[in-house]
Motif scaffolding. Structure first.
Motif, PDB file in Angstrom:
ATOM      1  N   LEU A  61     -32.041 -65.926  23.392  1.00 34.18           N
ATOM      2  CA  LEU A  61     -32.537 -65.175  22.826  1.00 34.18           C
ATOM      3  C   LEU A  61     -32.718 -63.570  23.429  1.00 34.18           C
ATOM      4  O   LEU A  61     -32.527 -62.786  23.494  1.00 34.18           O
ATOM      5  N   ALA A  62     -33.890 -63.254  24.119  1.00 36.53           N
ATOM      6  CA  ALA A  62     -34.190 -62.259  24.833  1.00 36.53           C
ATOM      7  C   ALA A  62     -33.092 -62.140  25.857  1.00 36.53           C
ATOM      8  O   ALA A  62     -32.885 -60.995  26.160  1.00 36.53           O
ATOM      9  N   VAL A  63     -32.615 -62.906  26.788  1.00 37.03           N
ATOM     10  CA  VAL A  63     -31.517 -62.465  27.158  1.00 37.03           C
ATOM     11  C   VAL A  63     -30.377 -61.602  26.745  1.00 37.03           C
ATOM     12  O   VAL A  63     -29.741 -60.881  26.892  1.00 37.03           O
ATOM     13  N   MET A  64     -29.571 -62.059  25.530  1.00 35.13           N
ATOM     14  CA  MET A  64     -29.222 -61.874  24.057  1.00 35.13           C
ATOM     15  C   MET A  64     -29.779 -60.901  23.860  1.00 35.13           C
ATOM     16  O   MET A  64     -28.082 -59.712  24.089  1.00 35.13           O
ATOM     17  N   ALA A  65     -30.423 -60.336  23.876  1.00 41.97           N
ATOM     18  CA  ALA A  65     -31.096 -58.702  23.405  1.00 41.97           C
ATOM     19  C   ALA A  65     -30.408 -58.124  24.822  1.00 41.97           C
ATOM     20  O   ALA A  65     -30.620 -56.338  24.028  1.00 41.97           O
ATOM     21  N   THR A  72     -24.739 -51.527  23.533  1.00 36.38           N
ATOM     22  CA  THR A  72     -24.803 -50.359  23.011  1.00 36.38           C
ATOM     23  C   THR A  72     -24.808 -49.579  23.668  1.00 36.38           C
ATOM     24  O   THR A  72     -25.059 -48.039  23.732  1.00 36.38           O
ATOM     25  N   GLY A  73     -25.429 -49.453  25.400  1.00 34.94           N
ATOM     26  CA  GLY A  73     -25.679 -47.715  25.866  1.00 34.94           C
ATOM     27  C   GLY A  73     -26.974 -47.801  26.156  1.00 34.94           C
ATOM     28  O   GLY A  73     -27.435 -46.156  26.373  1.00 34.94           O
ATOM     29  N   ARG A  74     -28.141 -48.920  25.490  1.00 30.90           N
ATOM     30  CA  ARG A  74     -29.219 -48.359  25.233  1.00 30.90           C
ATOM     31  C   ARG A  74     -30.768 -49.579  26.722  1.00 30.90           C
ATOM     32  O   ARG A  74     -31.876 -49.368  25.997  1.00 30.90           O
ATOM     33  N   MET A  75     -30.109 -49.890  27.365  1.00 36.37           N
ATOM     34  CA  MET A  75     -30.501 -50.979  28.013  1.00 36.37           C
ATOM     35  C   MET A  75     -31.647 -49.579  29.257  1.00 36.37           C
ATOM     36  O   MET A  75     -31.511 -49.174  29.430  1.00 36.37           O
ATOM     37  N   ASP A  76     -33.078 -50.620  28.680  1.00 43.34           N
ATOM     38  CA  ASP A  76     -33.889 -49.979  29.735  1.00 43.34           C
ATOM     39  C   ASP A  76     -33.936 -50.625  30.967  1.00 43.34           C
ATOM     40  O   ASP A  76     -33.976 -52.187  31.073  1.00 43.34           O
ATOM     41  N   TRP A  77     -34.031 -50.084  32.548  1.00 39.29           N
ATOM     42  CA  TRP A  77     -33.865 -51.337  33.493  1.00 39.29           C
ATOM     43  C   TRP A  77     -34.980 -52.235  33.325  1.00 39.29           C
ATOM     44  O   TRP A  77     -35.282 -53.454  34.090  1.00 39.29           O
ATOM     45  N   THR A  78     -36.188 -51.808  32.983  1.00 35.55           N
ATOM     46  CA  THR A  78     -37.410 -51.676  32.751  1.00 35.55           C
ATOM     47  C   THR A  78     -37.536 -53.344  32.143  1.00 35.55           C
ATOM     48  O   THR A  78     -38.479 -53.906  32.222  1.00 35.55           O
ATOM     49  N   PHE A  79     -37.161 -52.954  30.373  1.00 36.06           N
ATOM     50  CA  PHE A  79     -36.805 -54.088  29.564  1.00 36.06           C
ATOM     51  C   PHE A  79     -36.227 -55.047  30.859  1.00 36.06           C
ATOM     52  O   PHE A  79     -36.335 -56.621  29.996  1.00 36.06           O
ATOM     53  N   ALA A  80     -34.868 -55.070  31.067  1.00 34.26           N
ATOM     54  CA  ALA A  80     -34.193 -55.919  31.308  1.00 34.26           C
ATOM     55  C   ALA A  80     -34.668 -56.617  32.817  1.00 34.26           C
ATOM     56  O   ALA A  80     -35.083 -58.251  32.800  1.00 34.26           O
ATOM     57  N   VAL A  81     -34.941 -56.224  34.049  1.00 36.21           N
ATOM     58  CA  VAL A  81     -36.633 -56.880  34.476  1.00 36.21           C
ATOM     59  C   VAL A  81     -37.164 -57.747  34.445  1.00 36.21           C
ATOM     60  O   VAL A  81     -37.699 -59.158  34.483  1.00 36.21           O
ATOM     61  N   ALA A  82     -38.384 -57.276  33.104  1.00 36.09           N
ATOM     62  CA  ALA A  82     -39.525 -58.145  32.581  1.00 36.09           C
ATOM     63  C   ALA A  82     -38.830 -59.394  31.613  1.00 36.09           C
ATOM     64  O   ALA A  82     -39.747 -60.428  32.440  1.00 36.09           O
ATOM     65  N   VAL A  83     -37.750 -58.905  30.942  1.00 34.98           N
ATOM     66  CA  VAL A  83     -36.945 -60.335  30.343  1.00 34.98           C
ATOM     67  C   VAL A  83     -37.052 -61.622  31.100  1.00 34.98           C
ATOM     68  O   VAL A  83     -37.243 -62.419  31.436  1.00 34.98           O
ATOM     69  N   VAL A  84     -36.490 -61.390  32.012  1.00 35.08           N
ATOM     70  CA  VAL A  84     -35.596 -62.068  33.746  1.00 35.08           C
ATOM     71  C   VAL A  84     -37.050 -62.435  34.688  1.00 35.08           C
ATOM     72  O   VAL A  84     -37.215 -63.632  34.578  1.00 35.08           O
ATOM     73  N   LEU A  85     -38.056 -61.357  34.574  1.00 28.26           N
ATOM     74  CA  LEU A  85     -39.375 -62.048  35.047  1.00 28.26           C
ATOM     75  C   LEU A  85     -40.235 -63.207  34.450  1.00 28.26           C
ATOM     76  O   LEU A  85     -40.969 -64.062  34.990  1.00 28.26           O
ATOM     77  N   GLY A  86     -39.829 -62.605  33.420  1.00 30.74           N
ATOM     78  CA  GLY A  86     -40.577 -63.442  31.531  1.00 30.74           C
ATOM     79  C   GLY A  86     -40.477 -65.057  31.772  1.00 30.74           C
ATOM     80  O   GLY A  86     -41.217 -65.999  31.793  1.00 30.74           O
ATOM     81  N   ILE A  87     -39.127 -65.191  32.221  1.00 29.60           N
ATOM     82  CA  ILE A  87     -37.997 -66.095  31.824  1.00 29.60           C
ATOM     83  C   ILE A  87     -38.192 -66.985  33.137  1.00 29.60           C
ATOM     84  O   ILE A  87     -38.484 -68.485  33.621  1.00 29.60           O
ATOM     85  N   ALA A  88     -38.491 -66.404  34.145  1.00 32.32           N
ATOM     86  CA  ALA A  88     -39.199 -66.828  35.539  1.00 32.32           C
ATOM     87  C   ALA A  88     -40.867 -67.790  35.555  1.00 32.32           C
ATOM     88  O   ALA A  88     -40.560 -68.920  35.763  1.00 32.32           O
TER      89      ALA A  88
END
Length: 103
Positions: A61-65, A72-88
């Motif tokens: 679900l986090a990856v889908m978010a 939608t063009g609203r992606m924040d790169w810090t949010f994306a990196v935080a999700v990936v690091l959190g999953i790892a």
């Protein structure tokens, strides 16, 4: 002679006291507060739930978010990196700690 002196000089009473003390000392068990089996079992189940199907579903679900926000063009790169690091960290943490405790 008073009764206390008679009582203390009686060998059978001292034998009884010492045998009772010996039996109590030999048959003691650790208190329930020293048994952490219930806590260990609970924490193992929590780790299994987080790294099992529930954790996989939440991380999906986090990856889908992240994908939806990218779409939608609203992606924040810090949010994306935080999700990936959190999953790892979540999925690698259990094996990392298990590797530390094995040595």
């Amino acid at each position: 002679m008073n009764t206390l002196t008679k009582l203390l000089s009686n060998r059978e009473i001292w034998r009884f006291v010492f045998s009772t003390a010996a039996i109590l000392l030999l048959t003691t068990q650790p208190s329930a507060a020293q048994d952490f089996q219930g806590v260990t079992t609970f924490l193992d189940k929590v780790v299994a739930a987080i790294t099992g199907p529930i954790g996989i579903a939440v991380s999906a679900l986090a990856v889908m978010a992240v994908g939806f926000s990218f779409m939608t063009g609203r992606m924040d790169w810090t949010f994306a990196v935080a999700v990936v690091l959190g999953i790892a960290i979540v999925f690698g943490g259990a094996s990392f700690v298990e590797g530390l405790s094995a040595s």
